[in-house]
Design an enzyme around this catalytic site. Structure first.
Site, PDB file in Angstrom:
ATOM      1  N   ASP A 176       0.473  -0.735  -0.153  1.00  0.00           N
ATOM      2  CA  ASP A 176       0.129   0.061   0.268  1.00  0.00           C
ATOM      3  C   ASP A 176       0.868   1.090   0.069  1.00  0.00           C
ATOM      4  O   ASP A 176       1.943   1.564   0.136  1.00  0.00           O
ATOM      5  CB  ASP A 176      -0.917   0.192   0.848  1.00  0.00           C
ATOM      6  CG  ASP A 176      -0.086  -0.233   2.683  1.00  0.00           C
ATOM      7  OD1 ASP A 176       0.432  -0.630   2.220  1.00  0.00           O
ATOM      8  OD2 ASP A 176      -0.456   0.861   3.443  1.00  0.00           O
ATOM      9  N   GLU A 177       0.361   2.165  -0.260  1.00  0.00           N
ATOM     10  CA  GLU A 177       0.771   3.172  -0.440  1.00  0.00           C
ATOM     11  C   GLU A 177       2.290   3.770  -0.643  1.00  0.00           C
ATOM     12  O   GLU A 177       2.801   3.814   0.377  1.00  0.00           O
ATOM     13  CB  GLU A 177       0.177   3.789   1.130  1.00  0.00           C
ATOM     14  CG  GLU A 177      -0.992   4.477   1.659  1.00  0.00           C
ATOM     15  CD  GLU A 177      -1.085   4.623   2.736  1.00  0.00           C
ATOM     16  OE1 GLU A 177      -2.272   5.724   3.549  1.00  0.00           O
ATOM     17  OE2 GLU A 177      -0.621   4.436   3.747  1.00  0.00           O
TER      18      GLU A 177
END
Length: 613
Positions: A334-335
Site C-alpha cells: 500500500d501507499e
C-alpha cells in the site's frame, strides 16, 4: 458419561425445551442456534472437567478453561482424562460423534442438570464451545463464588467466516510480548482467530532477522514520536524495540494454543524506510536516511530495479517463513509513492527490459516476483488493495481497505478477499464525538457503525461471494502510544466485529447485541480490559421548526436502555434532572446537556449540543 448416538442425544435434549427466549442469554458472538432447557448445571469446586483419553490437546484446552474460570469466577475445578467418565457433576470435552456439518470450528454445547458436554469435530470447536460456556456462567465482580448455576441450554454453533481478524501496528509504536499475549487472549475470548502482526514500517523494524542485524540495531529505534496532529508536537524521548526470533516463536506458540493464527506483515515496496536507514543501498538514491519522528507517507521506498533488493527480501522472507507456520504472509503493497522510481535509472531500465508501461506495472512486477518466491516456501501472499493496480499476482489475496471496491474487483477475478474498509473497520478512528474522546484519526467509527457492516457486497454474485473469506479490524498506532489506549480503541468495537465475522446476518440484532454488551462490559472489568465507555455517550438528531423557532430533539446512545438525564438551561445534568423518554421540544437557539447514569447513579461523560436558529 457414556457417549450416545448424536441423533438420539439431540432428540432427548430438544424434548426438554420450554418456551424461553434465547435473548435472555448473553453470548457474544451470538450463536447459530440456542435452545433453553428446564434444568441447569450447578458448577462448583467439586465439579470436574474430563477430556477424551490420550488427547493432550484437549487436556491443554481444559487447563486454559480452568485458568479463565478461576480468573472470572474465582472458582477452581479439577481436570481428568480417561475412559471411565462419571455420570454426574462433570464437564465433558469430546471429539466423538460430532456431525460433519460443524466444520472445523463449530461445536455443540449441551448444559444439562447432571453434566455439560462440549462436542466438536476438532479441538478448535471445543475451544470455542468453552468460550460460550464461560459466558453462560454467572459471576459477581470481585466476589469469590463456591458455586454458580449455569442455565440449561443446547447450542449448535459455527462461524460464518474463516478469517476473523484484528491487526495491531507495532511498527509505528512498539508493544511488549506480554501485552501481545494479552491482546491475543482477548481476541480468543471473542472467537477471533487471526492476529495480523504489522511488524515493519517507515518508523520502525520490529522483527529480528539474523542475516541483517542492522535492521534491529538501527532500524528499530528513533529519536522521537509525533504525539499530536501538529507536526511540531514531538515527544523527544527516544522510542524503539523489537522482537527476537525466540520471542516471535513464543508468541506464535501462545496464539496457537488459543486457536489464533499469526499473520506477519513485512511491508514492501513502500513503508520501508526503517530498512533503508539500516541498508541505504536498497534505495533508489543511496541515502543516507533517518527514521522520521513525524507521521506520513515517505517517498523513499525499496528500489524495484535493484537485484540486491530482491536478494534482501528473499533472505528476510526465508527467515520469516520459518518463524510463522501460517500459510500466508502479508506483504503490504500500500501507499507506495512512485516519485523515486520515475527518476531512478535502475527502475527505468527494469521497466524497459520487462516491457512495463508505467510504475504501477513495475509495482505489480515487484509483487508477483515476491509471490513466486514465497510459493517456494509454500506460502501465499495477501496485500492491501493497491496490489490490484498494474495487475494482480496470480495467487494473491486482497485486503480491501479503501472501501469495498478493491474487494469486489478481486472477488470478480477469483481471488480471496478479506474486507477491512476504513469506514467500518479502522479502530484507530474516533468512537464518538471527538470532544469526548482521546486523540484519534479519521472520522467516527462507532460501535453501531461496526455492527452494521456487511462484508459480502450486494454487487457480487453468489459464486463471487465465496471469495469473501472474512473481515478484519485494524489498530494503527500513530496516536496510540500505550497498551491501555490500544484496549480502549479496540473494545468494545472488536465485540461488534466478532459478531459480524461469526454470526449469520439473519441472526444479528442490534438491540439484543446492546443488551448482551451490558454483561460483556462487566466481564471486561473483571478481566482488566480498559474498554471504552463511548457507547454511553449521548448523541442527538433534530427536526427544526423554523416557523415557531423550536426544534424536536431526539437523544440516543449505543447502549441498551440507557438512563439519560438532560438539561436545557445550561446547567450540568444530575440524576434528578429530567429523564429522557421521548423526543422533546426546545427553543432556538439553545443548549442541551445530557449524560447517561448507571444503576448506581454514576454519571458517564456529559454531551453538549448547541442548536442554532
Amino acid at each position: 458419561m457414556k457417549i450416545i448416538n448424536l441423533i438420539l442425544f439431540l432428540s432427548l435434549i430438544l424434548n426438554q425445551v420450554h418456551a424461553q427466549m434465547p435473548g435472555e442469554l448473553s453470548i457474544i458472538p451470538r450463536p447459530t442456534s440456542i435452545k433453553r432447557l428446564n434444568d441447569g448445571f450447578m458448577i462448583s469446586a467439586k465439579s470436574k472437567i474430563y477430556t477424551d483419553l490420550n488427547n493432550p490437546e484437549l487436556e491443554k484446552i481444559a487447563g486454559l478453561f480452568s485458568e479463565r474460570l478461576s480468573l472470572q469466577n474465582k472458582l477452581t475445578i479439577a481436570r481428568d482424562a480417561g475412559p471411565n467418565v462419571p455420570a454426574r457433576n462433570l464437564i465433558h470435552l469430546t471429539l466423538k460423534n460430532a456431525p460433519d456439518t460443524l466444520g472445523k470450528e463449530g461445536y455443540i454445547l449441551a448444559v444439562q442438570k447432571n453434566a455439560i458436554t462440549v462436542t466438536a469435530k476438532t479441538a478448535n470447536g471445543i475451544f470455542y464451545g468453552l468460550q460460550s460456556l464461560l459466558q453462560l456462567i454467572p459471576f459477581k465482580t470481585g466476589i469469590p463464588s463456591n458455586e454458580a448455576l449455569i442455565p440449561g441450554v443446547v447450542i449448535v454453533d459455527k462461524p460464518r467466516f474463516e478469517w476473523r481478524g484484528l491487526m495491531l501496528d507495532v511498527g509505528r509504536y512498539f508493544y511488549s510480548v506480554d501485552f501481545i499475549k494479552k491482546y491475543i487472549d482477548h481476541m480468543a475470548m471473542h472467537k477471533l482467530n487471526t492476529f495480523h502482526w504489522h511488524l515493519t514500517e517507515d518508523h520502525g523494524w520490529r522483527i529480528e532477522i539474523k542475516k541483517y542485524p542492522r535492521l534491529t540495531e538501527i532500524g528499530a529505534w528513533r529519536e522521537g514520536t509525533q504525539f499530536n496532529r501538529a507536526a511540531t508536537q514531538i515527544n523527544n524521548t527516544p522510542h524503539g524495540g523489537y522482537y527476537t526470533q525466540d520471542q516471535i516463536r513464543e508468541v506464535v506458540a501462545y496464539a496457537k494454543e488459543r486457536y489464533v493464527t499469526v499473520i506477519p506483515e513485512i511491508e514492501m515496496p513502500g513503508h520501508s524506510l526503517a530498512a533503508l536507514v539500516a541498508y541505504p543501498e536498497l534505495s533508489c538514491s543511496g541515502g543516507p536516511f533517518k527514521i522520521p519522528a513525524n507521521w506520513g507517507i515517505q517517498k523513499d521506498v525499496l528500489c524495484a530495479g535493484n537485484e540486491q533488493t530482491f536478494k534482501f527480501l528473499e533472505d528476510v522472507l526465508t527467515e520469516v517463513a520459518e518463524l510463522f507456520p501460517a500459510p500466508i504472509v502479508h506483504i503490504g503493497g500500500d501507499e507506495c509513492p512512485k516519485d523515486r522510481w520515475k527518476i531512478c535509472r535502475k527502475c527505468q531500465a527494469r521497466m524497459k527490459k520487462e516491457g512495463l508501461k508505467d510504475e504501477h506495472e513495475l509495482q505489480s512486477y515487484f509483487i508477483k516476483r515476491i509471490e513466486n518466491f514465497l510459493l517456494t516456501k509454500r506460502k501465499n501472499i495477501i496485500g492491501w488493495d493497491e496490489i490490484l493496480e498494474g495487475g494482480l499476482a496470480p495467487n494473491a489475496a486482497v485486503m480491501s481497505w479503501r472501501g469495498i471496491t478493491g474487494g469486489v474487483a478481486a472477488a470478480r477475478q477469483g481471488h480471496n478477499v478479506v474486507m477491512s474498509p476504513t469506514a467500518y473497520m479502522y479502530f484507530d478512528y474516533y468512537q464518538g464525538a471527538p470532544y469526548l474522546e482521546p486523540l484519534a484519526v479519521g472520522s467516527i467509527v462507532s460501535l453501531d457503525k461496526v455492527y452494521s457492516f456487511e462484508p459480502v457486497p450486494a454487487a457480487l454474485t453468489k459464486e463471487e461471494a465465496k471469495y469473501i473469506k472474512g473481515v478484519q479490524g485494524n489498530i494503527w498506532s500513530e496516536f496510540i502510544h500505550s497498551p491501555d489506549k490500544v484496549e480502549y480503541m479496540t473494545y468494545p468495537r472488536a465485540a461488534a466485529l466478532a459478531e459480524v465475522a461469526w454470526t449469520d446476518p439473519a441472526m444479528k440484532n442490534w438491540n439484543d447485541f446492546k443488551r448482551r454488551m451490558n454483561v460483556q462490559y462487566k466481564r471486561y472489568s473483571v478481566l482488566g480490559i480498559n474498554y471504552a465507555r463511548s457507547a454511553m455517550n449521548v448523541s442527538y438528531s433534530l427536526i427544526k421548526h423554523v416557523e415557531n423557532g423550536t426544534a424536536l430533539v431526539t437523544l440516543k446512545t449505543d447502549s441498551f436502555e440507557p438512563d439519560i438525564r438532560y438539561t436545557t438551561d445550561g446547567t450540568e445534568p444530575v440524576y434528578d434532572s429530567p429523564k429522557y423518554t421521548v423526543p422533546f421540544q426546545v427553543g432556538l437557539p439553545g443548549t442541551i446537556k445530557a449524560a447517561v447514569f448507571d444503576e448506581n447513579k454514576k454519571q458517564y461523560k456529559v454531551s453538549v449540543f448547541s442548536i442554532l436558529k
